[in-house]
Enzyme design. Structure first.
Site, PDB file in Angstrom:
ATOM      1  N   SER A  69     -12.606 -35.374 -19.461  1.00  0.00           N
ATOM      2  CA  SER A  69     -12.367 -36.493 -18.539  1.00  0.00           C
ATOM      3  C   SER A  69     -12.581 -37.838 -19.222  1.00  0.00           C
ATOM      4  O   SER A  69     -13.421 -37.971 -20.127  1.00  0.00           O
ATOM      5  CB  SER A  69     -13.348 -36.345 -17.375  1.00  0.00           C
ATOM      6  OG  SER A  69     -13.477 -37.558 -16.673  1.00  0.00           O
TER       7      SER A  69
ATOM      8  N   GLU B 267     -14.281 -40.009 -18.085  1.00  0.00           N
ATOM      9  CA  GLU B 267     -15.686 -40.368 -17.838  1.00  0.00           C
ATOM     10  C   GLU B 267     -16.543 -40.237 -19.094  1.00  0.00           C
ATOM     11  O   GLU B 267     -17.637 -40.785 -19.152  1.00  0.00           O
ATOM     12  CB  GLU B 267     -16.258 -39.493 -16.724  1.00  0.00           C
ATOM     13  CG  GLU B 267     -15.808 -39.898 -15.331  1.00  0.00           C
ATOM     14  CD  GLU B 267     -16.597 -41.080 -14.777  1.00  0.00           C
ATOM     15  OE1 GLU B 267     -17.814 -41.117 -14.956  1.00  0.00           O
ATOM     16  OE2 GLU B 267     -15.973 -41.958 -14.171  1.00  0.00           O
TER      17      GLU B 267
ATOM     18  N   TYR C 142     -21.816 -36.591 -14.516  1.00  0.00           N
ATOM     19  CA  TYR C 142     -20.533 -35.906 -14.713  1.00  0.00           C
ATOM     20  C   TYR C 142     -19.976 -36.209 -16.111  1.00  0.00           C
ATOM     21  O   TYR C 142     -19.537 -35.316 -16.839  1.00  0.00           O
ATOM     22  CB  TYR C 142     -19.547 -36.385 -13.629  1.00  0.00           C
ATOM     23  CG  TYR C 142     -18.156 -35.831 -13.768  1.00  0.00           C
ATOM     24  CD1 TYR C 142     -17.805 -34.638 -13.161  1.00  0.00           C
ATOM     25  CD2 TYR C 142     -17.189 -36.518 -14.505  1.00  0.00           C
ATOM     26  CE1 TYR C 142     -16.517 -34.136 -13.297  1.00  0.00           C
ATOM     27  CE2 TYR C 142     -15.905 -36.022 -14.642  1.00  0.00           C
ATOM     28  CZ  TYR C 142     -15.575 -34.829 -14.037  1.00  0.00           C
ATOM     29  OH  TYR C 142     -14.317 -34.330 -14.182  1.00  0.00           O
TER      30      TYR C 142
END
Ligand code: F7E
Length: 332
Positions: free
Chosen positions: A128, A130, A152
């Site tokens: 991701s 992220e 996360y």
């Protein structure tokens, strides 16, 4: 007939990927959480009609270490797509241990289960944007240092490093897709785009009167999930394994999602949207925007649907679904 295995088969990405593979004559096996009814899930339509015999659903708890290890030798897939993981960044602050365990150990178990097969399949792991957190450079690419700021993101950074290490140390054909936000009419209702498109439709029909949101100034690089699953498949067809940033290369704010969705239905969102401080997150990433040049060059991948078109499609789909539900619910 090629055989593929998908964890998270009934998710947004799993269901679109299954459609793509079935259209290319694959046999598809996949996992859903035990207790999920596949017939009423996002893959229900694939289990009836012409594709029914080519889809096998396994109810499997991926937090249970032995499950995959026991199942995979019987299935012997040629391609394996690991998509199952908690995906809500905000919730990962509330339950960091559970989120990090499911994401990190989940990927590790997949790598180990795959590695021990006599003929290891090609493996796709979903990572991701992220992982970049608050990067010093924009746009980000495959060489950008990882600097996550959410539980996360930290767990996905672990997954990204695992993929790189298992490729190097064990010679596995493993590809890591560094996926930026990707949406569709099948997006879960807890994510901001779908929360907005559904609320706009419900307000238009008089079924809802207000919409509570968190940070309206947050910006994201939003793409179309159908383009992103195509990238996953292309990665496993390439001659060499690698990591790929998959992104649209453009950012938009939550306000712009509101403008497009409500504007499409002739509504002014300012009249309905309320700010709820409980929906603000302890930390937000900054300037996440991806440079997908490597995917363009090596995989010949390019996104096909632009932001506003996608949000309008999602709004239309929510309006149609709510109208249909109201029609079914109303007495004749
Ligand atoms: O939030 C803001 C929120 O939850 C987007 C996942 O697929 O993409 C996704 O993660 C932005 C954030 O997606 C609300 O604070 C404001 O800044 O739709 P989201 P996300 O957190 O970016 C990445 C790439 C993943 O990998 C993840 O799995 O919108 N926002 N108000 C809100 N967000 C939500 N959910 N709800 C609100 O009411």
């Amino acid at each position: 007939m090629r055989r593929a295995f998908i964890t998270g088969l009934a998710g947004q990405d799993g269901s679109y990927l299954a459609e793509l593979l079935l259209a290319r004559d694959y046999e598809v096996h996949g996992t859903v959480r035990p207790g999920t009814n596949p017939a009423t899930s996002r893959i229900g339509h694939l289990l009836a009609g012409p594709t029914a015999g080519r889809v096998t659903v396994h109810g499997l708890d991926l937090n249970e270490p032995a499950g995959l290890r026991e199942l995979l030798p019987a299935v012997q897939p040629e391609e394996f797509y690991h998509l199952a993981a908690p995906s809500h960044v905000g919730q990962s602050f509330e339950q960091p241990e559970a989120a990090c365990a499911a994401i990190g150990l989940g990927a590790l178990r997949v790598l180990e289960a795959v590695r021990r097969l006599p003929r290891p399949p090609r493996l796709f792991l979903a990572s991701s944007s992220e992982i970049f957190g608050r990067p010093k450079q924009a746009p980000q690419d495959e060489e950008t240092p990882l600097a996550p700021v959410t539980p996360y993101g930290c767990a996905m950074a672990f997954v990204t490093h695992l993929a790189r290490a298992w490729r190097l140390v064990h010679g596995l054909f493993v590809c890591c897709g560094i996926l930026y936000n990707h949406e569709s009419p099948r997006r879960g209702e807890q994510f901001v785009t779908r929360k907005i498109t559904r609320a706009a439709a419900a307000i238009k029909l008089g079924l809802q009167h207000t919409l509570e949101l968190g940070n309206l100034d947050a910006r994201r690089d939003w793409g179309d999930a159908r383009d992103y699953v195509r990238a996953m498949w292309l990665m496993l067809q390439a001659p060499e394994p690698g990591d790929y940033v998959i992104a649209s290369g453009q950012t938009h704010s939550v306000r712009e999602v509101l403008d497009v969705a409500f504007g499409h239905l002739g509504l002014d969102w300012v009249r309905y949207v309320r700010s709820d401080p409980r929906l603000l997150r302890p930390a937000e990433p900054h300037t996440l925007v991806g440079n997908a040049a490597r995917a363009r060059r090596v995989l010949n991948w390019a996104p096909t649907r632009a932001f506003a078109e996608l949000i309008r499609e999602m709004t239309d789909a929510d309006l149609a679904a709510l109208r249909a539900a109201r029609f079914v619910a109303a007495p004749a």
